[in-house]
Scaffold this motif. Structure first.
Motif, PDB file in Angstrom:
ATOM      1  N   LYS A 475       0.827  -1.211   0.000  1.00  0.00           N
ATOM      2  CA  LYS A 475       0.000   0.000   0.000  1.00  0.00           C
ATOM      3  C   LYS A 475       0.859   1.258   0.000  1.00  0.00           C
ATOM      4  CE  LYS A 475      -3.603   2.399   2.634  1.00  0.00           C
ATOM      5  NZ  LYS A 475      -4.470   2.372   3.857  1.00  0.00           N
ATOM      6  N   GLN A 476       1.924   1.234   0.782  1.00  0.00           N
ATOM      7  CA  GLN A 476       2.762   2.427   0.864  1.00  0.00           C
ATOM      8  C   GLN A 476       3.724   2.520  -0.322  1.00  0.00           C
ATOM      9  OE1 GLN A 476       3.950   1.637   4.877  1.00  0.00           O
ATOM     10  NE2 GLN A 476       2.342   2.936   5.735  1.00  0.00           N
ATOM     11  N   ALA A 477       4.048   1.381  -0.916  1.00  0.00           N
ATOM     12  CA  ALA A 477       4.799   1.405  -2.170  1.00  0.00           C
ATOM     13  C   ALA A 477       3.955   2.037  -3.273  1.00  0.00           C
ATOM     14  CB  ALA A 477       5.226  -0.001  -2.557  1.00  0.00           C
ATOM     15  N   ASP A 478       2.669   1.681  -3.289  1.00  0.00           N
ATOM     16  CA  ASP A 478       1.765   2.259  -4.292  1.00  0.00           C
ATOM     17  C   ASP A 478       1.595   3.766  -4.083  1.00  0.00           C
ATOM     18  OD1 ASP A 478       1.385  -0.179  -5.475  1.00  0.00           O
ATOM     19  OD2 ASP A 478      -0.531  -0.601  -4.504  1.00  0.00           O
ATOM     20  N   PHE A 512      13.586   8.530  -5.670  1.00  0.00           N
ATOM     21  CA  PHE A 512      12.737   8.463  -4.477  1.00  0.00           C
ATOM     22  C   PHE A 512      13.487   7.766  -3.355  1.00  0.00           C
ATOM     23  CE2 PHE A 512      11.900   4.546  -6.800  1.00  0.00           C
ATOM     24  CZ  PHE A 512      11.873   3.580  -5.815  1.00  0.00           C
ATOM     25  N   ALA A 513      13.019   7.987  -2.124  1.00  0.00           N
ATOM     26  CA  ALA A 513      13.685   7.381  -0.970  1.00  0.00           C
ATOM     27  C   ALA A 513      12.691   7.111   0.141  1.00  0.00           C
ATOM     28  CB  ALA A 513      14.795   8.288  -0.458  1.00  0.00           C
ATOM     29  N   PHE A 514      12.903   5.998   0.822  1.00  0.00           N
ATOM     30  CA  PHE A 514      12.205   5.702   2.076  1.00  0.00           C
ATOM     31  C   PHE A 514      13.239   5.816   3.195  1.00  0.00           C
ATOM     32  CE2 PHE A 514       9.629   3.633  -1.111  1.00  0.00           C
ATOM     33  CZ  PHE A 514       8.329   3.914  -0.696  1.00  0.00           C
ATOM     34  N   VAL A 515      12.859   6.524   4.255  1.00  0.00           N
ATOM     35  CA  VAL A 515      13.747   6.718   5.398  1.00  0.00           C
ATOM     36  C   VAL A 515      13.071   6.127   6.629  1.00  0.00           C
ATOM     37  CG1 VAL A 515      14.989   8.378   6.828  1.00  0.00           C
ATOM     38  CG2 VAL A 515      14.663   8.836   4.388  1.00  0.00           C
ATOM     39  N   SER A 516      13.776   5.239   7.341  1.00  0.00           N
ATOM     40  CA  SER A 516      13.217   4.619   8.531  1.00  0.00           C
ATOM     41  C   SER A 516      14.351   4.265   9.492  1.00  0.00           C
ATOM     42  CB  SER A 516      12.409   3.359   8.170  1.00  0.00           C
ATOM     43  OG  SER A 516      11.698   2.868   9.290  1.00  0.00           O
ATOM     44  N   GLY A 517      13.964   3.776  10.670  1.00  0.00           N
ATOM     45  CA  GLY A 517      14.983   3.365  11.627  1.00  0.00           C
ATOM     46  C   GLY A 517      15.712   2.114  11.182  1.00  0.00           C
ATOM     47  N   GLU A 518      14.963   1.191  10.562  1.00  0.00           N
ATOM     48  CA  GLU A 518      15.526  -0.087  10.118  1.00  0.00           C
ATOM     49  C   GLU A 518      14.581  -0.660   9.073  1.00  0.00           C
ATOM     50  OE1 GLU A 518      17.127  -4.261  12.145  1.00  0.00           O
ATOM     51  OE2 GLU A 518      15.611  -3.053  13.162  1.00  0.00           O
ATOM     52  N   PHE A 519      15.125  -1.404   8.115  1.00  0.00           N
ATOM     53  CA  PHE A 519      14.298  -2.027   7.082  1.00  0.00           C
ATOM     54  C   PHE A 519      14.307  -3.545   7.253  1.00  0.00           C
ATOM     55  CE2 PHE A 519      15.316   2.101   5.421  1.00  0.00           C
ATOM     56  CZ  PHE A 519      14.101   2.516   4.868  1.00  0.00           C
ATOM     57  N   THR A 520      13.144  -4.147   7.048  1.00  0.00           N
ATOM     58  CA  THR A 520      12.996  -5.584   7.240  1.00  0.00           C
ATOM     59  C   THR A 520      12.201  -6.177   6.067  1.00  0.00           C
ATOM     60  OG1 THR A 520      10.932  -5.322   8.491  1.00  0.00           O
ATOM     61  CG2 THR A 520      12.981  -5.325   9.754  1.00  0.00           C
ATOM     62  N   GLY A 521      12.164  -7.494   6.020  1.00  0.00           N
ATOM     63  CA  GLY A 521      11.292  -8.173   5.059  1.00  0.00           C
ATOM     64  C   GLY A 521      11.669  -7.918   3.616  1.00  0.00           C
ATOM     65  N   GLY A 522      10.639  -7.843   2.758  1.00  0.00           N
ATOM     66  CA  GLY A 522      10.874  -7.764   1.306  1.00  0.00           C
ATOM     67  C   GLY A 522      10.883  -6.366   0.752  1.00  0.00           C
ATOM     68  N   PHE A 523      11.457  -5.425   1.484  1.00  0.00           N
ATOM     69  CA  PHE A 523      11.431  -4.036   1.016  1.00  0.00           C
ATOM     70  C   PHE A 523      12.152  -3.870  -0.322  1.00  0.00           C
ATOM     71  CE2 PHE A 523      15.473  -4.241   3.197  1.00  0.00           C
ATOM     72  CZ  PHE A 523      16.301  -3.417   2.473  1.00  0.00           C
ATOM     73  N   ASP A 525      12.288  -5.887  -2.897  1.00  0.00           N
ATOM     74  CA  ASP A 525      11.389  -6.242  -4.000  1.00  0.00           C
ATOM     75  C   ASP A 525      10.446  -5.096  -4.314  1.00  0.00           C
ATOM     76  OD1 ASP A 525      12.538  -8.730  -4.175  1.00  0.00           O
ATOM     77  OD2 ASP A 525      11.013  -9.719  -2.930  1.00  0.00           O
ATOM     78  N   ARG A 526       9.951  -4.431  -3.271  1.00  0.00           N
ATOM     79  CA  ARG A 526       9.021  -3.315  -3.492  1.00  0.00           C
ATOM     80  C   ARG A 526       9.729  -2.111  -4.121  1.00  0.00           C
ATOM     81  NH1 ARG A 526       7.056  -7.230  -0.275  1.00  0.00           N
ATOM     82  NH2 ARG A 526       7.313  -6.188   1.729  1.00  0.00           N
ATOM     83  N   LEU A 527      10.988  -1.877  -3.719  1.00  0.00           N
ATOM     84  CA  LEU A 527      11.756  -0.804  -4.359  1.00  0.00           C
ATOM     85  C   LEU A 527      11.901  -1.065  -5.851  1.00  0.00           C
ATOM     86  CD1 LEU A 527      14.697  -0.274  -1.811  1.00  0.00           C
ATOM     87  CD2 LEU A 527      12.775   1.262  -2.184  1.00  0.00           C
ATOM     88  N   GLU A 528      12.246  -2.298  -6.202  1.00  0.00           N
ATOM     89  CA  GLU A 528      12.424  -2.643  -7.612  1.00  0.00           C
ATOM     90  C   GLU A 528      11.110  -2.556  -8.370  1.00  0.00           C
ATOM     91  OE1 GLU A 528      14.209  -6.475  -7.242  1.00  0.00           O
ATOM     92  OE2 GLU A 528      16.261  -5.672  -7.077  1.00  0.00           O
TER      93      GLU A 528
END
Length: 575
Positions: A475-478, A512-523, A525-528
């Protein structure tokens, strides 16, 4: 529960007459005490909230009352704050706007106020309050009398943040709550955030209605800004400061914007005179500073460790002048391994909360007499329990030689699931104020959180504060994909707010960029996926690597162009 109290810092408690009524609760047969026993508690408080016990406790000459009975309970299930039943003694003392009593939040604020300035004693082991000798003198003093004013003066000047604010205003120039707030509290730590003033001006420059302006000025503030507003309300009542309107200016994209901030303050002649008591200048006897263990850290998960470390630091610097190396050796005897950067930031934090620290060459000494500061027995054993987050901040602090250490708060905010707005604001401030990117925090409905650019390169940023890491859900990738497409098409029919006008016309290359404390899971794949669908490259970057990237840019080791290239990897950026 007693360890979670935050005495020493007060919000939303302004009225001195209400403070006096809170203290008078503890004087048997005072008008306030009598009305509580004979009228308000029997009428307003039900049996389930222990009204008989309350009346019994209020009927003795030497009262010691459990904190929970004073503050009351929170909002019960099925109620809202506006219609929640009265469940605490102090709730019944404070008049509400539409009802005869207040909720537990204001009750707690007034209790913390009374404890923090020494009118009430707090027993941490029992979690109870009783009246102090100073509090009794205050309670029985005549309203508006010289004696009352002298007691309030002694109490307020014993409270370090009052002295800090008066000292900042000492030169006679007016300061906004944001200008004061950014200099109040511990450096780079959640619990002491201040909204960057230039971002307030950015918002004011685009506000379309008076309601938008008022909401921005009244609702957008950090924790330290709230403390400033609260304390300055006390100082106004004492006639030590006056509230003024101040014109402030910031350089925005196309123009220099000047606006007025009404929550600004200026010291009065009486305030300047009173400040001499706080500093012990000339013939004036310095008033002891009341420092509570709780006020030395508030939000971090290892706040007890930080409180203990700063307590040891205060006590050591109160004895003589000591160098940073001597302080480090002393802390080692307490089971704490620290470095000079951490201690330097702690010393600046002590100054920022209102403790008078003098520097002589490379040595430091506290010039105040500190009272009321003791480590609770229940937490003396936490000396070796520094959190992983604090260890991480200590490591990064060593590497930030060009970036202001206040931005270390990004590490805290990135893991705070309730700090999205602050996270966005501090990210925008790092990029625009510290690194001189153009752009701003947008962060409203149907807008990206932050947009920045330099020369031809632009970056669309989404901040995500999550306590257990961020996996970049579909949802947030979209949502990011939609922003990229809106920026590409720039059609007002797609989004009437036209947020993309934040970018200069010369900006032709976007990522574009996502900024967070830490990234987990399949992030990844969503970037690509976003990249394939939008023909735009992007990246994820955590708070630590954002700070290290900023250090590389500001030091001159990394160009702005090469920095933007890093955001084209469709993966996580690591420095």
């Amino acid at each position: 529960m007693a360890e979670k109290r935050t005495f020493g810092w007060v919000q939303e408690a302004y009225t001195i007459s209400n403070l006096k009524n809170v203290v008078r609760v503890f004087v048997f047969d005072s008008a306030v005490n009598k009305k509580l026993r004979e009228d308000k508690i029997p009428r307003l408080i039900s049996d389930e909230y222990h009204k008989d016990e309350m009346i019994k406790l209020l009927s003795t000459d030497e009262m010691e009352i459990p904190y929970i009975l004073l503050k009351g309970k929170g909002t019960p299930k099925g109620f809202t704050r506006s219609n929640a039943p009265c469940s605490g003694i102090i709730q019944a003392v404070l008049p509400g706007q539409r009802k005869e009593y207040q909720s537990d939040w204001p009750a707690d604020s007034f209790l913390r106020w009374a404890v923090s300035i020494g009118f009430l004693n707090y027993d941490r082991d029992k979690d109870t309050c009783s009246i102090s000798e100073l509090g009794y003198r205050y309670a029985v003093s005549a309203d508006g009398s010289k004696e009352e004013k002298e007691i309030l003066t002694e109490a307020f000047l014993s409270y370090p943040p009052v002295c800090r604010i008066l000292s900042l205003l000492e030169n006679g120039k007016s300061m906004t709550k944001f200008e004061i707030g950014c200099q109040l509290g511990f450096v780079g730590e959640a619990g002491f955030t201040s909204i960057p003033q230039n971002l307030i001006l950015q918002g004011l420059s685009t506000a379309n209605t008076p309601d938008e302006r008022n909401k921005l000025l009244s609702d957008t503030e950090g924790t330290s800004d709230k403390y400033v507003r609260t304390i300055c309300a006390w100082l106004k009542s004492m006639r030590w400061v006056m509230q003024v309107s101040k014109e402030v200016t910031a350089d925005l994209r196309y123009m220099t914007h000047t606006d007025t901030i009404n929550q600004s303050y200026q010291i009065t002649l009486e305030g300047k005179k009173i400040l001499k008591y706080a500093t012990g200048a000339s013939k004036y006897k310095r008033i002891d500073k009341r420092v509570m263990w709780d006020m030395l850290a508030t939000k971090p998960s290892d706040r007890n460790y930080l409180r203990n470390r700063r307590t040891y630091l205060i006590k050591y610097l109160s004895t003589a002048y000591h160098s940073l190396d001597e302080i480090i050796v002393h802390l080692q005897t307490k089971g704490m391994t620290e470095d000079t950067g951490t201690i330097s930031d702690d010393i600046q934090g002590l100054i920022n909360i209102g403790i008078n620290v003098n520097r002589n060459g490379n040595t430091f000494k506290i010039m105040d007499s500190i009272v009321g500061l003791n480590i609770p027995d229940s937490v003396k054993s936490v000396a070796a329990t520094k959190s992983d987050l604090s260890l991480l901040k200590d490591d990064i602090r060593k590497k930030l030689n060009h970036i202001n250490h206040k931005y270390l708060v990004l590490i805290d905010l990135g893991f705070d699931g309730n700090a999205d707005r602050d996270y966005e604001l501090q990210t925008a401030d790092l990029l625009t104020s510290e690194l001189s990117f153009k752009g701003a925090r947008l962060g409203d409905t149907r807008k990206p959180d932050v947009c920045v650019y330099h020369d031809k390169n632009g970056l669309i940023i989404d901040n995500k504060a999550y306590s257990k890491g961020y996996s970049l859900p579909i949802k947030q990738a979209d949502e990011m994909l939609r922003y990229i497409e809106e920026n590409q098409k720039r059609d007002k029919a797609l989004n009437p707010n036209e947020w993309w006008t934040i970018f200069d016309d010369a900006v032709s290359k976007f990522s574009f960029a996502f900024v967070s404390g830490e990234f987990t899971g399949g992030f990844k794949d969503r970037l690509e996926n976003i990249s394939r669908r939008s023909h735009t490259n992007g990246a994820a970057i955590n708070s630590v690597n954002l700070l290290l990237l900023a250090e590389e840019i500001k030091s001159g080791r990394l160009s702005y162009g090469d920095a933007f290239t890093k955001f084209e990897c469709n993966d996580e950026i690591t420095m």
